[in-house]
Motif scaffolding. Structure first.
Motif, PDB file in Angstrom:
ATOM      1  N   GLU A 190       0.810  -1.217   0.000  1.00 30.42           N
ATOM      2  CA  GLU A 190       0.000   0.000   0.000  1.00 30.42           C
ATOM      3  C   GLU A 190       0.845   1.270   0.000  1.00 30.42           C
ATOM      4  O   GLU A 190       0.295   2.374   0.058  1.00 30.42           O
ATOM      5  CB  GLU A 190      -0.934   0.003   1.210  1.00 30.42           C
ATOM      6  N   LEU A 191       2.161   1.119  -0.076  1.00 29.75           N
ATOM      7  CA  LEU A 191       3.056   2.270   0.077  1.00 29.75           C
ATOM      8  C   LEU A 191       3.731   2.716  -1.216  1.00 29.75           C
ATOM      9  O   LEU A 191       4.577   3.597  -1.196  1.00 29.75           O
ATOM     10  CB  LEU A 191       4.145   1.947   1.118  1.00 29.75           C
ATOM     11  N   SER A 192       3.372   2.122  -2.331  1.00 29.77           N
ATOM     12  CA  SER A 192       4.002   2.483  -3.599  1.00 29.77           C
ATOM     13  C   SER A 192       3.124   3.460  -4.383  1.00 29.77           C
ATOM     14  O   SER A 192       1.962   3.685  -4.049  1.00 29.77           O
ATOM     15  CB  SER A 192       4.283   1.238  -4.430  1.00 29.77           C
ATOM     16  N   ASN A 193       3.714   4.042  -5.420  1.00 30.95           N
ATOM     17  CA  ASN A 193       3.044   5.016  -6.296  1.00 30.95           C
ATOM     18  C   ASN A 193       2.754   6.350  -5.604  1.00 30.95           C
ATOM     19  O   ASN A 193       1.752   7.001  -5.888  1.00 30.95           O
ATOM     20  CB  ASN A 193       1.752   4.438  -6.891  1.00 30.95           C
ATOM     21  N   TYR A 194       3.639   6.725  -4.694  1.00 30.69           N
ATOM     22  CA  TYR A 194       3.582   8.053  -4.065  1.00 30.69           C
ATOM     23  C   TYR A 194       4.842   8.819  -4.455  1.00 30.69           C
ATOM     24  O   TYR A 194       5.914   8.236  -4.611  1.00 30.69           O
ATOM     25  CB  TYR A 194       3.477   7.927  -2.541  1.00 30.69           C
ATOM     26  N   ASN A 195       4.707  10.130  -4.627  1.00 38.89           N
ATOM     27  CA  ASN A 195       5.880  10.925  -5.022  1.00 38.89           C
ATOM     28  C   ASN A 195       6.366  11.887  -3.945  1.00 38.89           C
ATOM     29  O   ASN A 195       7.264  12.698  -4.184  1.00 38.89           O
ATOM     30  CB  ASN A 195       5.636  11.670  -6.335  1.00 38.89           C
ATOM     31  N   ALA A 196       5.793  11.783  -2.738  1.00 35.28           N
ATOM     32  CA  ALA A 196       6.271  12.612  -1.627  1.00 35.28           C
ATOM     33  C   ALA A 196       5.998  11.911  -0.309  1.00 35.28           C
ATOM     34  O   ALA A 196       4.985  11.228  -0.145  1.00 35.28           O
ATOM     35  CB  ALA A 196       5.606  13.988  -1.635  1.00 35.28           C
ATOM     36  N   CYS A 197       6.920  12.085   0.637  1.00 30.60           N
ATOM     37  CA  CYS A 197       6.675  11.713   2.025  1.00 30.60           C
ATOM     38  C   CYS A 197       7.034  12.900   2.894  1.00 30.60           C
ATOM     39  O   CYS A 197       8.143  13.440   2.809  1.00 30.60           O
ATOM     40  CB  CYS A 197       7.512  10.497   2.442  1.00 30.60           C
ATOM     41  N   PHE A 198       6.091  13.322   3.716  1.00 30.69           N
ATOM     42  CA  PHE A 198       6.323  14.387   4.682  1.00 30.69           C
ATOM     43  C   PHE A 198       6.402  13.717   6.052  1.00 30.69           C
ATOM     44  O   PHE A 198       5.376  13.380   6.654  1.00 30.69           O
ATOM     45  CB  PHE A 198       5.212  15.436   4.620  1.00 30.69           C
ATOM     46  N   PHE A 199       7.628  13.510   6.516  1.00 27.77           N
ATOM     47  CA  PHE A 199       7.866  12.707   7.717  1.00 27.77           C
ATOM     48  C   PHE A 199       7.856  13.607   8.950  1.00 27.77           C
ATOM     49  O   PHE A 199       8.805  14.331   9.222  1.00 27.77           O
ATOM     50  CB  PHE A 199       9.208  11.969   7.600  1.00 27.77           C
ATOM     51  N   CYS A 200       6.747  13.549   9.681  1.00 27.66           N
ATOM     52  CA  CYS A 200       6.532  14.432  10.833  1.00 27.66           C
ATOM     53  C   CYS A 200       6.486  13.658  12.149  1.00 27.66           C
ATOM     54  O   CYS A 200       6.096  14.206  13.181  1.00 27.66           O
ATOM     55  CB  CYS A 200       5.223  15.203  10.661  1.00 27.66           C
ATOM     56  N   LEU A 201       6.858  12.400  12.099  1.00 27.18           N
ATOM     57  CA  LEU A 201       6.843  11.559  13.289  1.00 27.18           C
ATOM     58  C   LEU A 201       8.096  11.819  14.103  1.00 27.18           C
ATOM     59  O   LEU A 201       9.209  11.773  13.582  1.00 27.18           O
ATOM     60  CB  LEU A 201       6.782  10.087  12.869  1.00 27.18           C
ATOM     61  N   GLY A 202       7.925  12.090  15.383  1.00 27.28           N
ATOM     62  CA  GLY A 202       9.096  12.358  16.206  1.00 27.28           C
ATOM     63  C   GLY A 202       8.753  12.362  17.683  1.00 27.28           C
ATOM     64  O   GLY A 202       7.579  12.434  18.068  1.00 27.28           O
ATOM     65  N   VAL A 203       9.781  12.275  18.512  1.00 31.41           N
ATOM     66  CA  VAL A 203       9.598  12.277  19.962  1.00 31.41           C
ATOM     67  C   VAL A 203      10.530  13.308  20.576  1.00 31.41           C
ATOM     68  O   VAL A 203      11.550  13.675  19.985  1.00 31.41           O
ATOM     69  CB  VAL A 203       9.890  10.887  20.573  1.00 31.41           C
ATOM     70  N   SER A 204      10.197  13.760  21.769  1.00 36.99           N
ATOM     71  CA  SER A 204      11.066  14.657  22.514  1.00 36.99           C
ATOM     72  C   SER A 204      12.121  13.845  23.247  1.00 36.99           C
ATOM     73  O   SER A 204      11.850  12.747  23.730  1.00 36.99           O
ATOM     74  CB  SER A 204      10.241  15.468  23.511  1.00 36.99           C
ATOM     75  N   SER A 205      13.316  14.401  23.343  1.00 42.85           N
ATOM     76  CA  SER A 205      14.385  13.721  24.077  1.00 42.85           C
ATOM     77  C   SER A 205      14.275  13.935  25.581  1.00 42.85           C
ATOM     78  O   SER A 205      14.981  13.279  26.353  1.00 42.85           O
ATOM     79  CB  SER A 205      15.745  14.228  23.593  1.00 42.85           C
TER      80      SER A 205
END
Length: 222
Positions: A65-80
Motif C-alpha cells: 500500500e506504500l508504492s506510487n507516491y511521489n512525496a513523504c512528509f515525515f513528521c513523526l518524532g519524539v522529545s528527548s
C-alpha cells in the motif's frame, strides 16, 4: 503545470503531522494523502486514506500500500526530554531510516521531507539529540530518493482549530509575533512549514537543509 502530488504523511496524530495533513488536504496540487498512524486521526476527507499500523520497524505487512507516491512528509518524532539515550536513538534514527529505506525502495521518484529541528548538528558531534538528528539527516540524504530535504523549524505557531496542538501553546503563543519580529528565522507557522514542503517537492531548492528563513520564503513562493 505543477506536478500533482500523492503524499504520505507520518505523525498525523501529533501537532505538526496533523497540520501538514490538513494543509495537504486543502491544497489543489495534492490529489491523494496517505497517513500511517498508530491510532485513528479522526479525520474524513475524499483525498485521505488512513492505515492504522503499530510496528514502524517492520512495514512488510503494508508494503503493497506504500508504492506510487511521489512525496513523504515525515513528521513523526519524539522529545528527548526524560528519555534514555538508546531509546531516543531507536525512535528517532532507527525508525526514521527504516521507514525511509522502505519508501525509497518502493518509490524511486519520491521526495522525502524530514521534519528535524533548529539546532541540529550536521557534524554529529556529541551524544545529545542534536547529533542524533544530524545523523538522521545525513543518512537520509544517502538514500536513493529523487530529493531529500531536512526542515529545521524553531518555534512553530499551530493552526487554529486542529485537535493536537500542545497545551503549552496556550501559554506561550503570545511570544510568536514578538519572536517573528525580532528573530524571524526562528519563528514560522505550521501553515508555512506545510506549504514549504509542498512547494519544494514540486520545484526543488538550492540546498537540502531548510532553515527557518527558507521555510518562510518557500511558503511565500507557492
Amino acid at each position: 503545470m505543477e506536478t500533482k502530488l500523492k503524499v504520505i504523511v507520518t505523525g498525523a496524530t501529533g501537532m505538526v503531522g496533523e497540520g501538514v495533513m490538513h494543509e495537504c488536504l486543502q491544497h489543489p496540487d495534492v490529489e491523494a494523502v496517505l497517513v500511517i498512524n498508530r491510532k485513528p486521526a479522526g479525520v474524513s476527507h475524499p483525498k485521505l486514506k488512513e492505515i492504522i499500523y503499530t510496528d514502524f520497524f517492520n512495514l512488510s505487512a503494508i508494503e503493497n500500500e506504500l508504492s506510487n507516491y511521489n512525496a513523504c512528509f515525515f513528521c513523526l518524532g519524539v522529545s528527548s526530554v526524560g528519555m534514555k539515550v538508546d531509546e531516543y536513538y531507536r525512535l528517532t534514527y532507527t525508525l526514521t531510516i527504516h521507514v525511509a529505506e522502505t519508501l525509497s525502495r518502493l518509490n524511486k521518484e519520491m521526495t522525502f521531507c524530514y521534519v528535524s529541528g533548529a539546532g541540529t548538528d550536521s557534524q554529529e558531534k556529541g551524544k545529545g539529540w542534536a547529533s542524533v538528528k544530524g545523523k538522521t539527516e545525513n543518512d537520509l540524504m544517502k538514500l536513493p530518493f529523487k530529493q531529500v530535504f531536512a526542515f529545521r523549524p524553531g518555534f512553530i505557531k499551530p493552526i487554529e482549530g486542529l485537535s493536537n496542538t500542545h497545551n503549552f501553546y496556550k501559554y506561550i503563543g503570545w511570544l510568536f509575533p514578538i519572536g517573528r519580529a525580532l528573530y524571524p528565522k526562528g519563528f514560522c507557522t505550521l501553515q508555512e512549514l506545510s506549504l514549504a514542503m509542498i512547494y519544494i517537492t514540486q520545484n526543488g531548492y538550492t540546498q537540502n537543509i531548510i532553515e527557518g528563513k527558507d521555510i518562510i520564503l518557500l511558503a511565500k513562493d507557492i
